[in-house]
Write a protein that holds these residues in place. Structure first.
Motif, PDB file in Angstrom:
ATOM      1  N   SER A  10       0.831  -1.203   0.000  1.00 13.84           N
ATOM      2  CA  SER A  10       0.000   0.000   0.000  1.00 13.84           C
ATOM      3  C   SER A  10       0.868   1.256   0.000  1.00 13.84           C
ATOM      4  O   SER A  10       1.927   1.305   0.617  1.00 13.84           O
ATOM      5  N   ARG A  11       0.389   2.289  -0.703  1.00 14.92           N
ATOM      6  CA  ARG A  11       1.126   3.552  -0.728  1.00 14.92           C
ATOM      7  C   ARG A  11       1.153   4.228   0.636  1.00 14.92           C
ATOM      8  O   ARG A  11       1.961   5.136   0.868  1.00 14.92           O
ATOM      9  N   GLY A  12       0.281   3.802   1.510  1.00 13.36           N
ATOM     10  CA  GLY A  12       0.264   4.383   2.850  1.00 13.36           C
ATOM     11  C   GLY A  12       1.321   3.815   3.777  1.00 13.36           C
ATOM     12  O   GLY A  12       1.416   4.217   4.932  1.00 13.36           O
ATOM     13  N   ARG A  22       6.075   0.711   7.934  1.00 10.35           N
ATOM     14  CA  ARG A  22       5.438   1.555   8.951  1.00 10.35           C
ATOM     15  C   ARG A  22       4.398   2.451   8.298  1.00 10.35           C
ATOM     16  O   ARG A  22       4.665   3.077   7.278  1.00 10.35           O
ATOM     17  N   PRO A  23       3.193   2.513   8.873  1.00  6.67           N
ATOM     18  CA  PRO A  23       2.183   3.419   8.317  1.00  6.67           C
ATOM     19  C   PRO A  23       2.680   4.859   8.339  1.00  6.67           C
ATOM     20  O   PRO A  23       3.190   5.335   9.349  1.00  6.67           O
ATOM     21  N   ARG A  24       2.535   5.551   7.203  1.00  5.12           N
ATOM     22  CA  ARG A  24       3.066   6.911   7.083  1.00  5.12           C
ATOM     23  C   ARG A  24       2.380   7.882   8.041  1.00  5.12           C
ATOM     24  O   ARG A  24       3.009   8.821   8.531  1.00  5.12           O
ATOM     25  N   ASP A  30       6.704  -8.797   0.859  1.00  5.59           N
ATOM     26  CA  ASP A  30       6.228  -7.410   0.850  1.00  5.59           C
ATOM     27  C   ASP A  30       4.712  -7.307   1.012  1.00  5.59           C
ATOM     28  O   ASP A  30       4.215  -6.485   1.790  1.00  5.59           O
ATOM     29  N   TRP A  31       3.973  -8.130   0.249  1.00  2.97           N
ATOM     30  CA  TRP A  31       2.511  -8.009   0.308  1.00  2.97           C
ATOM     31  C   TRP A  31       1.993  -8.306   1.714  1.00  2.97           C
ATOM     32  O   TRP A  31       1.235  -7.510   2.283  1.00  2.97           O
ATOM     33  N   LEU A  32       2.425  -9.422   2.280  1.00  3.07           N
ATOM     34  CA  LEU A  32       1.952  -9.801   3.609  1.00  3.07           C
ATOM     35  C   LEU A  32       2.340  -8.752   4.640  1.00  3.07           C
ATOM     36  O   LEU A  32       1.498  -8.306   5.427  1.00  3.07           O
ATOM     37  N   CYS A  33       3.603  -8.348   4.642  1.00  6.86           N
ATOM     38  CA  CYS A  33       4.065  -7.392   5.654  1.00  6.86           C
ATOM     39  C   CYS A  33       3.404  -6.030   5.480  1.00  6.86           C
ATOM     40  O   CYS A  33       3.024  -5.378   6.463  1.00  6.86           O
ATOM     41  N   GLY A  34       3.274  -5.595   4.227  1.00 10.62           N
ATOM     42  CA  GLY A  34       2.627  -4.311   3.989  1.00 10.62           C
ATOM     43  C   GLY A  34       1.171  -4.312   4.413  1.00 10.62           C
ATOM     44  O   GLY A  34       0.673  -3.336   4.996  1.00 10.62           O
ATOM     45  N   ALA A  67       1.037  -4.244   8.249  1.00  8.22           N
ATOM     46  CA  ALA A  67       1.350  -2.909   8.766  1.00  8.22           C
ATOM     47  C   ALA A  67       0.173  -1.969   8.583  1.00  8.22           C
ATOM     48  O   ALA A  67      -0.177  -1.188   9.487  1.00  8.22           O
ATOM     49  N   ASP A  68      -0.466  -2.039   7.407  1.00  8.44           N
ATOM     50  CA  ASP A  68      -1.564  -1.143   7.092  1.00  8.44           C
ATOM     51  C   ASP A  68      -2.814  -1.463   7.903  1.00  8.44           C
ATOM     52  O   ASP A  68      -3.426  -0.575   8.507  1.00  8.44           O
ATOM     53  N   ARG A  69      -3.180  -2.723   7.956  1.00 12.63           N
ATOM     54  CA  ARG A  69      -4.465  -3.078   8.545  1.00 12.63           C
ATOM     55  C   ARG A  69      -4.416  -3.245  10.057  1.00 12.63           C
ATOM     56  O   ARG A  69      -5.419  -2.991  10.733  1.00 12.63           O
TER      57      ARG A  69
END
Length: 322
Positions: A46-48, A69-71, A97-101, A104-106
């Protein structure tokens, strides 16, 4: 067997695995996919989410990591430590990347993915030593990225699930000796390898399983726990097989994900049962038609999104403020 599973089975059979693997072969199969292709096959971040590659000053070996880390995050966030899969031989940071991102986001967490050393250059217990050193260091220095060490969860997929289980046991033992030592509040084990003897019912029956057949399982085993060397570790040693640990009590709540078309299916189910017998809260989720590694191919496997939902829910519940 549906069309997707047939394709994965055919692809798995055609992957050459020289034994012993040559340096050129290992460089090729460990290389990261070009970003456009990786986004199509593995999913994107995610871009966030802000990504940062770093190296932990652990000893005796510095361990590379990738931080998600969420921006827009404010205040100390939960800490999730991720250990990728790959049979202890393959795997890299971009593959997670997909799983970790998503986590982090959700979850709204700092996720740190650990790039541990790989076999056969570094057989057991080297990958575990890196996983332990990195997780311990992160718990002691969580504030470096605005994370809260009192709300830490370990996540592991396949071989990484093996390492995550072993790290969780070791942190439990450290806290028994020193109640003030930092620990974990949760563990997420995704089709983990928990018994390297590979003598469970599913391992013996699924000799021609999609993605991970018996030939591949045996090959990974020869690289990670080679026998006949001065410092060889037997596959049933608790240092490499967490199911063989003498004691599974006093561990943090666990989510255990299993795939039905996976020779490691019963590894996951047996470990979940061992945790339950020891009084550890555990949620076990079996995806009957899923293949080994399905969380790593979210664009091709619908069950990956469901497994992610489970992981998010477990991590969020474990790390909520009391």
């Amino acid at each position: 067997m549906n069309r997707r599973t047939r394709l994965l089975t055919t692809a798995g059979r055609r992957l050459p695995r020289p034994d012993p693997p040559t340096p050129a072969y290992l460089r090729r199969v460990r290389s990261e996919l070009p970003k456009p292709l990786a986004h199509v096959v593995l999913g994107s971040v995610s871009r966030g989410i802000e990504l940062l590659d770093d190296v932990l000053p652990t000893t005796p070996y510095a361990v590379p990591v990738r931080v998600y880390r969420p921006r827009q995050a404010v205040g100390p966030l939960p800490l999730l430590v991720n250990l990728h899969g790959g049979g202890f031989v393959f795997g890299n940071l971009s593959g997670a990347d997909w799983l970790c991102g998503q986590l982090a986001d959700r979850v709204g967490a700092v996720v740190v993915s650990v790039d541990y050393r790989l076999a056969p250059e570094h057989p057991a217990p080297a990958p575990y030593e890196d996983a332990w050193a990195a997780t311990s260091w992160l718990l002691d220095h969580a504030g470096r990225w605005g994370a809260d060490p009192t709300r830490a969860v370990v996540v592991g997929e396949s071989a990484g699930g093996n390492l995550a289980a072993l790290v969780t046991l070791a942190l439990r033992d450290r806290r028994r000796a020193d109640p003030d030592a930092p620990g974990l509040v949760g563990q997420v084990l995704i089709y983990p390898s928990t018994d390297l003897t590979m003598t469970t019912g599913s391992a013996l029956a699924m000799v021609d399983a999609p993605v991970l057949n018996k030939a591949a399982v045996d090959w990974y085993g020869r690289q990670y726990v080679p026998q006949g060397l001065p410092h060889s570790i037997l596959p049933d040693d608790p240092r490499v097989s967490p199911l063989r640990a003498a004691d599974h009590a006093d561990l943090p709540p666990a989510l255990v994900v299993a795939a039905g078309l996976d020779p490691l299916r019963d590894d996951a189910l047996a470990y979940a049962a061992a945790l339950d017998r020891a009084g550890v809260p555990v949620r076990t989720v079996l995806y009957p038609e899923a293949v080994h590694g399905f969380v790593s191919i979210p664009r091709f496997e619908p069950a990956a999104a469901q497994a992610l939902d489970e992981a998010v829910a477990h991590a969020a519940a474990a790390t909520i403020h009391p």
